[in-house]
Motif scaffolding. Structure first.
Motif, PDB file in Angstrom:
ATOM      1  N   GLU A   1      -1.529   5.361  -1.611  1.00 15.97           N
ATOM      2  CA  GLU A   1      -0.745   5.500  -2.849  1.00 15.97           C
ATOM      3  C   GLU A   1      -0.942   4.265  -3.711  1.00 15.97           C
ATOM      4  OE1 GLU A   1       2.287   4.187  -4.292  1.00 15.97           O
ATOM      5  OE2 GLU A   1       2.257   2.477  -2.929  1.00 15.97           O
ATOM      6  N   ILE A   2      -0.932   4.431  -5.022  1.00 13.38           N
ATOM      7  CA  ILE A   2      -1.099   3.288  -5.925  1.00 13.38           C
ATOM      8  C   ILE A   2      -0.021   3.222  -7.003  1.00 13.38           C
ATOM      9  CG2 ILE A   2      -3.576   3.053  -5.554  1.00 13.38           C
ATOM     10  CD1 ILE A   2      -3.961   4.430  -8.304  1.00 13.38           C
ATOM     11  N   ASP A   3       0.999   4.085  -6.908  1.00  8.46           N
ATOM     12  CA  ASP A   3       2.065   4.028  -7.906  1.00  8.46           C
ATOM     13  C   ASP A   3       2.759   2.665  -7.891  1.00  8.46           C
ATOM     14  OD1 ASP A   3       1.527   6.594  -8.717  1.00  8.46           O
ATOM     15  OD2 ASP A   3       3.100   7.519  -7.500  1.00  8.46           O
ATOM     16  N   ASN A   4       3.014   2.133  -6.697  1.00 13.21           N
ATOM     17  CA  ASN A   4       3.663   0.822  -6.599  1.00 13.21           C
ATOM     18  C   ASN A   4       2.759  -0.280  -7.140  1.00 13.21           C
ATOM     19  OD1 ASN A   4       5.767   2.142  -5.386  1.00 13.21           O
ATOM     20  ND2 ASN A   4       5.436   1.305  -3.337  1.00 13.21           N
ATOM     21  N   TYR A   5       1.458  -0.171  -6.871  1.00 16.83           N
ATOM     22  CA  TYR A   5       0.506  -1.139  -7.432  1.00 16.83           C
ATOM     23  C   TYR A   5       0.578  -1.123  -8.952  1.00 16.83           C
ATOM     24  CZ  TYR A   5      -3.898  -2.761  -9.362  1.00 16.83           C
ATOM     25  OH  TYR A   5      -4.840  -3.386 -10.135  1.00 16.83           O
ATOM     26  N   LYS A   6       0.545   0.054  -9.540  1.00 13.35           N
ATOM     27  CA  LYS A   6       0.544   0.154 -11.003  1.00 13.35           C
ATOM     28  C   LYS A   6       1.874  -0.339 -11.582  1.00 13.35           C
ATOM     29  CE  LYS A   6      -0.837   4.514 -11.091  1.00 13.35           C
ATOM     30  NZ  LYS A   6      -1.318   5.831 -11.606  1.00 13.35           N
TER      31      LYS A   6
END
Length: 594
Positions: free
Chosen positions: A216-221
């Motif tokens: 997942e990359i939502d937290n990264y973004k």
């Protein structure tokens, strides 16, 4: 020692040979270099500046604000360890592309009270609940992915801070973390190089997520693209999530991270995305005090930490190189670059075979660093041709992207500290609401059950990050490091040779053109053994005729911008006690002294 303050004496002509740079000092015979740069009045023409001097305290880091924070801590009564922790905490915020509290830490400390060096291994271990067979069953191929949850090992940085502080710190840890918390809340402008890396990372993580490698990359973004786009040069970056996390640590100590709310959040996040790391792994984590190891190079004791890191590769290189008259060969010459590259190949063949967690494997340190073993390895080097394949030696086994910073204080304490999330900013995984990325250091395990570095639960992976130190006649002489993956041992050896053999001062030693040999056999899952000799990367400060000479010997040579690492150093004048600081011109940092 005067020659190390920039004077070359008889070395000048030898160093000028084969180097495409305006000469040293006032020598302009080479004519214009057409680079568009200005000319220095004194010192090496290629040097970006003179060393920074100070007597009361000095800090060299890769970010200007972090260096100032370190000095502020020293002025407020903290010592070099306090200042190093404060600077490291700030760098985790300001250079998230290379480090942070989701990564690991190593340090070497010169303690003036006991007049000795102390080494700290603050690296984390593999998840306890995942076996080698479990890991292999999850892989889509023969390699551990460089990103995503399977690459994550326990973050060791926070425990490393507190372990250092418990032994040497002077002011409260809350005071050490306060500057990073303030900047995380108020914001700071992104520097040029970090803006570039953030943009590259954003593109990479989107691709890796689409491929199913990063879960997942939502937290990264949400953390690193607060306006829906990558942060760039001059943008103001605020990280309130990291500020809250650091406050929890400042108030609750290391247990807040390893056995408290932060550990609970990491555990819940890894369960949500299907990763193997658990709270139990964090609860069980400890840092380890280790004895630094050294070799004597032409009267200077060069110190590194033992495996699971790769520091002894630099010592192996230097022990091999001591058998050559490098000063007579001259800096930047084909002979010097040839023997250095061949020494690197030999050391890295051993690195691929013998470096691993000493809790799981008896690394033959004494033999690897012995002079007679170096002589055996040196005898395999031919001056007229490059080796294409290099086997590891026989040390009688039958018998048995990163930041670097250095700080020194008025009392003589010197800290050499390196800290990293490893490749490409880390795993890509930012636990919910914590504001930092977990490292991907677990990708450096081997999957070969017969290899010393094979994956095992609770085992530390092979590690690339290495701090270094030099003493002379039992006294501190240089605290230094040069980060950047496999560049690090090569860079350490180059810095030592530049200082000792070529008479450069501490700043010139870092500014001089570097080489980086790539393609050696690796100690982890991935590319197979070297069969083609690899590639020798050089900077444009090396002459074209030197490149042609090296190619005639069989080297594959290319001019490139890197990776050539990031260097910081503090040299202590043994006569006056004055600190001389240097920082990497290829990055954004500065040295601050008072």
């Amino acid at each position: 020692m005067g020659r190390l303050r920039g004077a070359l004496g008889a070395m000048g002509k030898a160093i000028l040979a084969g180097v495409v740079m305006i000469g040293w000092g006032d020598d302009l015979a080479a004519g214009p270099d057409k680079s568009g740069g200005g000319d220095r009045v004194v010192g090496a023409a290629f040097a970006t500046r003179a060393p920074v001097l100070g007597m009361n305290g000095i800090a060299a880091t890769s970010h200007p604000l972090a260096s100032q924070i370190a000095i502020d801590v020293l002025k407020a009564g903290g010592n070099a360890v306090d200042a190093a922790i404060a600077a490291n905490a700030a760098l985790g915020l300001m250079e998230p592309t290379g480090n942070g509290i989701g990564g690991d830490l190593f340090a070497i400390v010169w303690d003036p009270e006991t007049e000795r060096l102390y080494g700290l291994n603050g690296s984390g271990r593999a998840p306890l609940g995942q076996s080698l067979d479990d890991l292999k069953a999850k892989l889509d191929g023969d390699d551990i992915p460089d990103w995503g949850s399977l690459s994550v090992s326990v973050p060791g940085t926070v425990d490393g801070w507190y372990t250092l502080h418990d032994r040497f710190g002077r002011q409260p840890m809350a005071d050490n973390l306060a500057p990073a918390i303030r900047y995380a809340e108020a914001g700071f402008p992104v520097t040029q190089l970090i803006g570039y890396y953030l943009t590259r990372s954003a593109e990479a993580f989107r691709t890796l997520h689409a491929q199913g490698i990063v879960e997942e990359i939502d937290n990264y973004k949400a953390t690193y693209e607060p306006d829906g786009r990558p942060l760039g040069h001059g943008d103001v970056f605020r990280n309130p999530d990291l500020a809250r996390t650091l406050r929890l640590i400042a108030e609750g100590g290391r247990d807040a991270f390893y056995d408290g709310p932060i550990a609970d959040t990491i555990d819940a996040y890894m369960k949500r995305i299907g990763g193997p790391l658990r709270k139990r792994d964090l609860v069980d984590h400890t840092s380890t005090w280790v004895e630094p190891v050294s070799v004597n190079y032409r009267g200077y004791d060069v110190w590194e930490l033992p495996p699971n890191g790769q520091g002894i590769a630099a010592l192996q290189m230097l022990t091999i190189l001591e058998g050559y008259d490098l000063a007579a060969m001259g800096f930047g010459s084909a002979d010097y670059l040839h023997v250095s590259t061949e020494a690197k190949k030999l050391a890295f063949a051993d690195r691929a075979r013998f470096y691993a967690d000493p809790d799981f494997y008896d690394v033959p340190l004494a033999r690897l660093l012995s002079e007679d073993y170096a002589a055996e390895r040196r005898a395999t080097i031919a001056m007229d041709r490059a080796s294409t394949e290099v086997d590891p030696g026989d040390p009688k086994l039958m018998e048995g992207d990163t930041i670097y910073l250095t700080v020194a204080d008025k009392d003589g304490m010197m800290v050499s500290l390196i800290q990293s999330n490893y490749r490409g900013m880390g795993s890509g995984l930012v636990p919910d609401g914590l504001g930092f990325m977990l490292q991907d250091r677990g990708a450096l395990f081997s999957l070969d059950p017969d290899h010393p570095n094979v994956y095992a639960p609770g085992k530390r992976p092979f590690h690339t990050i290495i701090p270094a130190f030099i003493t002379k006649d039992g006294a501190p002489w240089l605290s230094f490091g040069l980060m950047g993956g496999a560049m690090q041992p090569q860079g350490h050896a180059q810095i030592v040779v530049n200082l000792v053999d070529f008479g450069m001062n501490v700043q010139e030693a870092g500014d001089a053109a570097r080489y980086n040999h790539a393609g050696s056999t690796q100690p982890f899952a991935g590319p197979g053994p070297m069969t083609d000799g690899g590639t020798l990367r050089i900077e444009t400060g090396i002459a074209q005729e030197v490149r042609m000479d090296l190619e005639a010997r069989g080297h594959d040579v290319e001019y490139t911008k890197g990776p050539f690492g990031g260097y910081q150093a503090i040299w202590r004048d043994p006569e006056t006690g004055v600190y001389w600081g240097a920082t990497e011109m290829r990055k954004d940092g500065i040295v601050v002294a008072y």
